[in-house]
Design an enzyme around this catalytic site. Structure first.
Site: not given
Length: 213
Positions: A191-193
């Protein structure tokens, strides 16, 4: 185009970088990551982007190969008269970026640059294959040449000149050491975290903190 670049997606997965588990010395983690990358990426594990700036402040980047590292810094070799050599002579600071896609990891290093000691450059040059040693004499990096034949003629000339002899290291060729002042470890996450842990050298000591993805 048969494929829309904007539609390319990749979801990353990897072990988390957690503040209470990273070492106080970033060179310890750097060694761990590079060692793993050399196993995972094969012959491309030591490829890195070298970014420099010229006397006008304009940036330039290219891929070079990491050829050594220790507590003093990261070492690569090049022609001192190349564009990067001229840029580093004027502005002795550089940025390095490693990208290891199979691991979903990026490593960034920034710092000042110094020439490697002549004996160290000699030792590395003498360890190179003979063809690579000749290449350091044949290639006058970053100058305009009339064509491929020019290189082939120089190759033939230097092969004849050093036939049956040891090849000395050219005075215009040797090592550069990037002495880290900043090292950032990036581990891709879902999730691009992503995890980003940055180390900065302040008053002779390393300090680290987490950066937002």
């Amino acid at each position: 185009m048969t494929r829309k670049i904007a539609d390319i997606r990749r979801d990353y997965e990897g072990g988390q970088l957690v503040e209470d588990k990273v070492p106080a010395d970033p060179m310890v983690l750097l060694d761990e990551w590079i060692t793993l990358a050399l196993d995972a990426e094969g012959d491309d594990g030591n490829a890195m982007t070298l970014a420099t700036v010229d006397s006008q402040g304009l940036p330039h980047a290219r891929i070079v190969l990491l050829k050594g590292y220790d507590e003093k810094g990261l070492v690569f070799y090049s022609n001192y008269h190349s564009h990067k050599g001229s840029e580093l002579a004027n502005v002795p600071h550089a940025a390095l970026t490693f990208w290891w896609p199979s691991l979903g990891r990026q490593l960034r290093v920034e710092g000042r640059v110094e020439l490697v000691d002549g004996k160290e450059s000699d030792a590395y040059f003498n360890s190179r294959p003979r063809a690579s040693q000749l290449g350091a004499w044949i290639a006058t990096q970053s100058v305009v040449i009339p064509g491929r034949q020019w290189i082939e003629e120089r190759q033939h000339r230097f092969e004849q000149a050093y036939e049956g002899q040891e090849i000395p290291r050219p005075v215009h060729w040797g090592g550069y050491r990037v002495i880290p002042e900043m090292i950032e470890f990036w581990q891709g996450q879902p999730s691009r975290l992503h995890d980003r842990i940055r180390y900065e050298l302040r008053d002779g000591s390393w300090h680290f903190f987490r950066m937002a993805p």
